[in-house]
Every structure is written in C-alpha cells, then in structure tokens.
Design an enzyme around this catalytic site. Structure first.
Site, PDB file in Angstrom:
ATOM      1  N   GLY A  13       2.463 -12.442   6.131  1.00 26.12           N
ATOM      2  CA  GLY A  13       2.238 -11.030   5.846  1.00 26.12           C
ATOM      3  C   GLY A  13       2.089 -10.179   7.089  1.00 26.12           C
ATOM      4  N   VAL A  32      -2.952   1.409   1.197  1.00 27.67           N
ATOM      5  CA  VAL A  32      -1.666   2.041   0.896  1.00 27.67           C
ATOM      6  C   VAL A  32      -1.618   2.491  -0.567  1.00 27.67           C
ATOM      7  CG1 VAL A  32       0.826   1.666   0.732  1.00 27.67           C
ATOM      8  CG2 VAL A  32      -0.444   0.844   2.729  1.00 27.67           C
ATOM      9  N   GLY A  33      -2.067   1.615  -1.474  1.00 27.15           N
ATOM     10  CA  GLY A  33      -2.111   1.993  -2.880  1.00 27.15           C
ATOM     11  C   GLY A  33      -0.759   1.969  -3.562  1.00 27.15           C
ATOM     12  N   CYS A  43      -4.308  -6.095  -6.575  1.00 28.41           N
ATOM     13  CA  CYS A  43      -4.279  -5.021  -5.585  1.00 28.41           C
ATOM     14  C   CYS A  43      -5.626  -4.308  -5.568  1.00 28.41           C
ATOM     15  CB  CYS A  43      -3.182  -4.005  -5.871  1.00 28.41           C
ATOM     16  SG  CYS A  43      -3.180  -2.694  -4.620  1.00 28.41           S
TER      17      CYS A  43
HETATM   18  C1  LIG Z   1       0.097  -2.851   4.411  1.00 27.30           C
HETATM   19  C2  LIG Z   1       0.000  -3.900   3.333  1.00 27.30           C
HETATM   20  C3  LIG Z   1       0.584  -3.671   2.086  1.00 27.30           C
HETATM   21  C4  LIG Z   1       0.508  -4.620   1.068  1.00 27.30           C
HETATM   22  N1  LIG Z   1       1.114  -4.375  -0.138  1.00 27.30           N
HETATM   23  C5  LIG Z   1       1.083  -5.327  -1.107  1.00 27.30           C
HETATM   24  C6  LIG Z   1       1.765  -5.136  -2.357  1.00 27.30           C
HETATM   25  O1  LIG Z   1       2.450  -4.122  -2.574  1.00 27.30           O
HETATM   26  N2  LIG Z   1       1.667  -6.109  -3.303  1.00 27.30           N
HETATM   27  C7  LIG Z   1       0.947  -7.261  -3.076  1.00 27.30           C
HETATM   28  O2  LIG Z   1       0.897  -8.119  -3.952  1.00 27.30           O
HETATM   29  N3  LIG Z   1       0.324  -7.489  -1.903  1.00 27.30           N
HETATM   30  C8  LIG Z   1       0.367  -6.551  -0.921  1.00 27.30           C
HETATM   31  N4  LIG Z   1      -0.265  -6.797   0.284  1.00 27.30           N
HETATM   32  C9  LIG Z   1      -0.994  -8.062   0.487  1.00 27.30           C
HETATM   33  C10 LIG Z   1      -0.141  -9.109   1.206  1.00 27.30           C
HETATM   34  O3  LIG Z   1       1.000  -9.433   0.455  1.00 27.30           O
HETATM   35  C11 LIG Z   1      -0.958 -10.379   1.483  1.00 27.30           C
HETATM   36  O4  LIG Z   1      -1.395 -10.907   0.252  1.00 27.30           O
HETATM   37  C12 LIG Z   1      -2.169 -10.148   2.367  1.00 27.30           C
HETATM   38  O5  LIG Z   1      -1.873  -9.209   3.348  1.00 27.30           O
HETATM   39  C13 LIG Z   1      -2.704 -11.414   3.018  1.00 27.30           C
HETATM   40  O6  LIG Z   1      -1.778 -12.009   3.888  1.00 27.30           O
HETATM   41  P1  LIG Z   1      -1.724 -11.732   5.481  1.00 27.30           P
HETATM   42  O7  LIG Z   1      -3.105 -11.913   6.015  1.00 27.30           O
HETATM   43  O8  LIG Z   1      -0.739 -12.715   6.035  1.00 27.30           O
HETATM   44  O9  LIG Z   1      -1.260 -10.338   5.633  1.00 27.30           O
HETATM   45  C14 LIG Z   1      -0.187  -5.843   1.311  1.00 27.30           C
HETATM   46  C15 LIG Z   1      -0.765  -6.079   2.572  1.00 27.30           C
HETATM   47  C16 LIG Z   1      -0.681  -5.133   3.582  1.00 27.30           C
HETATM   48  C17 LIG Z   1      -1.302  -5.422   4.920  1.00 27.30           C
END
Ligand SMILES: Cc1cc2nc3c(=O)[nH]c(=O)nc-3n(C[C@H](O)[C@H](O)[C@H](O)COP(=O)(O)O)c2cc1C
Ligand SMILES: Cc1cc2nc3c(=O)[nH]c(=O)nc-3n(C[C@H](O)[C@H](O)[C@H](O)COP(=O)(O)OP(=O)(O)OC[C@H]3O[C@@H](n4cnc5c(N)ncnc54)[C@H](O)[C@@H]3O)c2cc1C
Ligand code: FES
Lengths: 303, 255
Positions: free
Chosen positions: A265, A71-72, A130
């Site tokens: 998440g 996403v960035g 990130c």
């Molecule tokens: C689509 C998407 C967008 C994310 N955007 C951010 C973000 O803006 N800032 C951030 O710290 N982590 C971001 N993450 C990471 C999540 O907060 C989390 O650390 C990571 O997905 C691992 O947890 P999960 O396996 O439960 O998803 C994003 C993850 C996903 C899938």
C-alpha cells in the site's frame, strides 16, 4: 527457477505481490514506472455507486513511520468507471480487482451487480472497513451481524471470487474472520487502516479535517502481522495480508504468518517501483532458502 | 514521462540563514521540464520523515543534465535535505504537475513571496523569449529574504517589498504601489507564495478582471495522482493539485 504462482479460490496469481486499494490508483498511473501487468493483481481505488467528493482538505498527516489519511473514498462513481477507466485498464496482463463500498447493504449489492457484468474483473474486495466515511464503511466491519449481513447479501448475487476486507479496529479479529467465512466469503484481506488522530499543539487544531483518520505504513506492521496470523489460524479460506509492507522481507513475514498473497500500500507513494522489487526479493529469498514454490512459505512460521 | 532517478549532489549553497539552493546532476528528464513543474524528493536517514517532499524547480540545464531547487528550511525534512554533501545521492521522481501558460507579446506581472519565487526564474526566461513585457514583484520580511534579484533583472523590471522596510517599499507584497498605480494594465498575473498572499493577489486580479494563475502548495503524500490527499476545491469539484495543478487559474478556485 522458483515458482511464484499462487491461488486464491479460483484466482490464479502469477506471483503473490498485489497492490492495495487506494494506493495504486487504477494502475495506469504507474505505467511510467513499471508494467503493472507484472503484478499478482491490482486492487483498484475504492468504488461507490455514485460520485463521491470525499472529505475536505486537509486529508493527510505524516506520522513517525506512517501516515494518516482521511480521503473518504473520493471517486467518480461506477458509471464513470465503466465508461472511462475500465476500457483503458481491462487489457492489463493481470487481474483487476474492484474494491466495493456502500453505505447500505442494498448499495453494496447493486454495485456488485454492476461490476459482475465486467468480464475483466474476476473478483471483488468488499470493503467493510473504511474508517473515513460517516455512513456504512467501517460500521459494517466492526460488528459480526452486520458484516455477515452484507457478505451474505453480496454472495447471493456474485459467483466470482469474493474477498472481504476486514477492519483492524475490532477486539477480536478471528471472530470477524470466522463470521464472514461462514457468510460465504472466498477469501479475506486485512488489514485496512487503524483509526488514529493527529493534533497541532501550537494551534490546538486537528491536522485532519475529519479529526480522525486511518493510519497506514510501517508503524502498523507488527499489529497487522499479528492479526493476519490470528485469522490464518482461525479460518480455512486464503488470506491477503497487508499493513506496512515496505520491502521483500516484510512481505515474506506476511506469507509466513499465513497470507497466501500480500498487498503493498503506502510504500508505493515513496517508491513506486517497490512492488517489482518485492517480487524480485521474494525470488531471491526462495533461491537462498531452497524453496521451490512460494506456496510452501504460506503459514510457514516455525513456532 | 515521469522518471525515478538517483541524482548526485553537485552543489548545495545556503543563501541566508534559512534557505538554500540544491543542485543535482545526472538527470535525463530535463527536456520534459516546464515552468511550474515540480519534483518529489526522497529524504533519507531521518527517522520522522516518511514521505517524499515536493519542490518546484528553480532551474535546469539540458547540456549539463542538472536540475536545481530553492528550498526554505521550515521543518524536519527541509533541514535534513540542507545537510546533504557534494557527491551524495538523492532519489527524485519528476517532472510532475502542470505548468504556467506562456502568452506572447503581453504585459505580465509575477508576484512571489517566500519559497514561492522558486518557479519564476524559468517562467521569466520563457516569457521573455516570447516577447512579453515582464514586471517581477517579490516580498519578504527583511532584505535577507529578497533573492535572485540579479537573475530576475535579466527578464524584466524588478520591484520588492519588505515588512521591515530594509529593502524596497515597506509593507506586505500586496501593499506595493504597483497595485495602486495608473499603469496597472497587465494581461496576466502569476502568483506563488503563502496562501494569504496568493489570495490577496487573486482578489486584486479579480477586481480588475485580469487573468491570474496561482501555484498551490497543498500537502502531498504521493505527488503523482494516486493518494487523492492533495485535493483543492474548484468550480469543477475536487481537483488533484499534483496532477491537475499545481498551477490553477484563480477563476477555477473557490477563493
Ligand atoms: C491514501 C489511502 C487511500 C486508501 N483508500 C482505500 C480504499 O479506497 N479502499 C480500501 O479498501 N482501502 C483503502 N486504503 C487502505 C489500504 O488499502 C491498506 O489497507 C492500508 O493502507 C494498509 O496497508 P499499508 O500500510 O501497506 O498502506 C487506503 C489507504 C491509503 C493510505
Ligand atoms: C507543488 C509544491 C511545490 C513546492 N515548492 C517548494 C519550493 O520550491 N521550495 C520550498 O522551499 N518549498 C516548496 N514547497 C513546500 C515544501 O514541500 C514544504 O515546505 C516541505 O514539504 C516541508 O517539509 P518539512 O519536512 O521541512 O516540514 P515538516 O517538518 O513536515 O512541517 C513543518 C511545518 O510546515 C508545514 N508544512 C509542511 N509542508 C507544507 C506545505 N506543503 N505547505 C504548507 N505548509 C507545510 C507543516 O504543516 C508543519 O507545520 C512546495 C510544495 C508543493 C506542494
Ligand atoms: S499527492 Fe497524491 S494525489 Fe496528489
């Protein structure tokens, strides 16, 4: 009745179940599904000083038991947030925690100062992990000196609860955790996504516009759990654990490995009500095991 | 309002070797459904299908509380979904997205290719109720792909193309004589289908200064505006296809 409340630095959480940044929008998107005020806290979508368009499409590729995203950090910037989104979400009956991003130390500091003015945001999560931005982001989180520099600089201007979110894309996660603890962090959250990649064999093309992206979901859980446990043993500040939590049992495993609270998440995409089911499931588990306070579970691994 | 519902499979009917209609009952959401909306369906018991899959509604019935989908089996999830049996449960999040605009007393052209014809039965019905004159053009590889013709005839005049010439005019959808005819005087064109087809229709619409709405099928992770994976570049920056679409006016798109 079991006691689900927990404390991270000065932050009292009514329960240890939070939602992870970037996977829960600003919380209001879930209002049709459940009352976001029931959560321990909400980590909102990553913020930057200026509007960021993010990376080109395609930004997503499904993997076995997970997904890659690129996403960035798309967001409309802090001014837009303060004017348009903050007024709508500040009355949620839970903590709103801002996820802070920058490409230079100065940007992290300036953004933190802006967020510091917002009364209803009692904590920030400093995202130095990130993997989807060219400048800054994970670059700060994969070397100790730069992680220390940005944490110290933000600590200078911020007295509320400072959480630093670590990248798992390092050789020694405990060393990173110790470094940011020394630099003044009140808490650590981990893990952000793992750097990964996907290819379409038929066309020989990458499936993400950025070629590489961040892996999340159940496929990363065992590694995330191991890292949380290593960090818990290394530092004296509380930890938010996450990475592939899909149900209450996963969440309990993270608590036992040393998380004081967890973040859910990617699971929110598949079952938007999962955070509430996890709260209920932790309660059931505690009753079944005669555990009165959820804090007793934290680091409760019997090894 | 978006809902998460466990619905029951009322019927699953294969129409040809690669597509089927899935009808689900027990929905309380039918009164909120608009032509162009879609649903996110969870596909259970497949080790490699992790995320939900988005599908436009084919139709719904308020009295019977049913919703139906027209699905083309193109990969693992859509094949798995096609093995559901009557009485089994399906978890869905819906209704999602925006909808087509419905003018009154105009002349409109609907163009659909592949699974892109799905949203046009509901659209055709509503357009007819508002007194529009409707032409419906569908395209496929062979006559097997030309579906729902009887249904479409209830709403307007129906045309088709097939690549092998087995039904209607031979060639691609945009090669149909309708586009070169003198009577090409539509007020609005709708399009849904493969990207190449939609872009070709859009360019004809632009050339002739006719308003055109396209329904996009970008890859989605959530379907309700939180992951920001489904974005489409527009003249106003990146927009979310799942919440600000799937229907876009082509003038907004950077095609
Ligand atoms: C689509 C998407 C967008 C994310 N955007 C951010 C973000 O803006 N800032 C951030 O710290 N982590 C971001 N993450 C990471 C999540 O907060 C989390 O650390 C990571 O997905 C691992 O947890 P999960 O396996 O439960 O998803 C994003 C993850 C996903 C899938
Ligand atoms: C708003 C919306 C409405 C839709 N409506 C319908 C509908 O009414 N009927 C219908 O049959 N399909 C529809 N689709 C497309 C449908 O969601 C995909 O075909 C489905 O997700 C594929 O899942 P799969 O597991 O079978 O494919 P996979 O096994 O995941 O993938 C197989 C191949 O198809 C490609 N693919 C997967 N999803 C898409 C997509 N969304 N667009 C383009 N290529 C894709 C993959 O890249 C891969 O090459 C819609 C999509 C959207 C976004
Ligand atoms: S699919 Fe998640 S924002 Fe559109």
């Amino acid at each position: 009745m079991v006691d689900l409340s927990t404390k991270i630095h000065e932050l009292e959480l009514k329960n240890p179940v939070c939602t992870a940044s970037g996977t829960f929008g600003y919380g209001e998107e879930f209002a049709d599904f459940f009352d976001p005020g029931l959560l321990g806290s909400i980590f909102i979508k990553g913020l930057t000083l200026k509007n960021r368009a993010g990376n080109p499409y395609p930004r997503m590729s499904e993997t076995a038991s997970g997904m890659l995203n690129a996403v960035g950090l798309q967001n409309k910037g802090i001014d837009h947030f303060i004017e348009n989104i903050y007024p709508r979400i500040k009355e949620f009956d839970t903590h709103i925690i801002a996820n802070v991003n920058g490409s230079t130390v100065e940007e992290y500091v300036e953004l933190t100062e802006r967020i510091n003015e917002l009364d209803h945001i009692p904590a920030i999560e400093l995202n130095i992990s990130c993997p989807n931005v060219k400048e800054g982001g994970m670059a700060f989180g994969v070397s100790c000196p730069s992680a220390v520099a940005v944490t110290e600089a933000v600590r200078e201007v911020y007295d509320k609860t400072l959480i630093v979110k670590l990248s798992p894309n390092v050789t020694d996660i405990a060393e990173m955790a110790l470094a940011v603890e020394g630099a003044g962090a009140d808490s650590i959250s981990l893990v952000n996504t793992f750097l990964g990649m996907a290819i379409d064999a038929e066309t020989r093309k990458p499936l993400l516009s950025t070629i590489t992206g961040g892996l999340s979901g159940p496929s990363i859980k065992p590694i995330a759990l191991r890292m949380v446990w290593q960090v818990y043993k290394a530092v004296n500040i509380p930890v938010f654990g996450m990475g592939g939590i899909m149900n209450a049992t996963d969440a309990i495993e993270f608590l036992l490995a040393g998380s004081s609270a967890v973040q859910v998440g990617t699971a929110c995409f598949i079952d938007p009500q999962i955070p509430i089911k996890i709260i209920q499931g932790i309660e059931d588990y505690m009753e079944r095991h005669g555990v009165k306070e959820v804090r007793e579970l934290v680091g409760g691994l019997i090894d | 309002m978006k809902r998460i519902e466990d619905l029951t499979v009322k019927n699953l009917r294969w129409l040809n070797t690669n597509s089927y209609v899935l009808e689900l009952s027990g929905s309380e959401a039918t009164r909120d459904i608009r032509p162009g909306n879609f649903a996110e369906i969870r596909i259970d018991n497949h080790p490699d299908v992790f995320l939900r899959r988005p599908f436009s509604y084919l139709d719904y019935n308020k009295d019977e509380k049913t919703v139906s989908f027209f699905v083309k089996a193109i990969g693992k999830g859509t094949h798995k979904l096609g093995t559901l049996k009557k009485g089994e449960t399906v978890n869905i999040i819906h209704p999602l997205g925006n909808s087509f605009s419905i003018p009154e007393n105009k002349k409109v052209l609907i163009t659909g290719g592949g699974s892109g014809i799905a949203p046009f039965i509901m659209l055709g019905r509503e357009l007819k109720e508002k007194g529009n004159e409707i032409h419906i053009l569908t395209g496929g590889r062979t006559s097997e792909d030309i579906l729902f013709t009887d249904e479409f005839r209830k709403y307007g005049e129906v045309f088709c193309t097939t690549e092998d010439g087995s039904l209607g005019e031979k060639g691609l959808l945009t090669q149909h004589s309708i586009f070169s005819g003198k009577a090409f005087d539509y007020d609005l064109i709708y399009t849904c289908g493969p990207d190449g087809m939609m872009k070709a229709v859009a360019s004809i619409a632009k050339e002739r200064s006719i308003d055109c709405e396209a329904s996009l099928e970008n890859l989605m992770a959530c379907g309700f505006g939180v992951c920001l994976c489904c974005i489409q570049e527009t003249t106003e920056g990146n927009k979310c296809v799942c919440t600000e679409g799937p229907v876009f006016n082509i003038n907004e798109l950077k095609w």
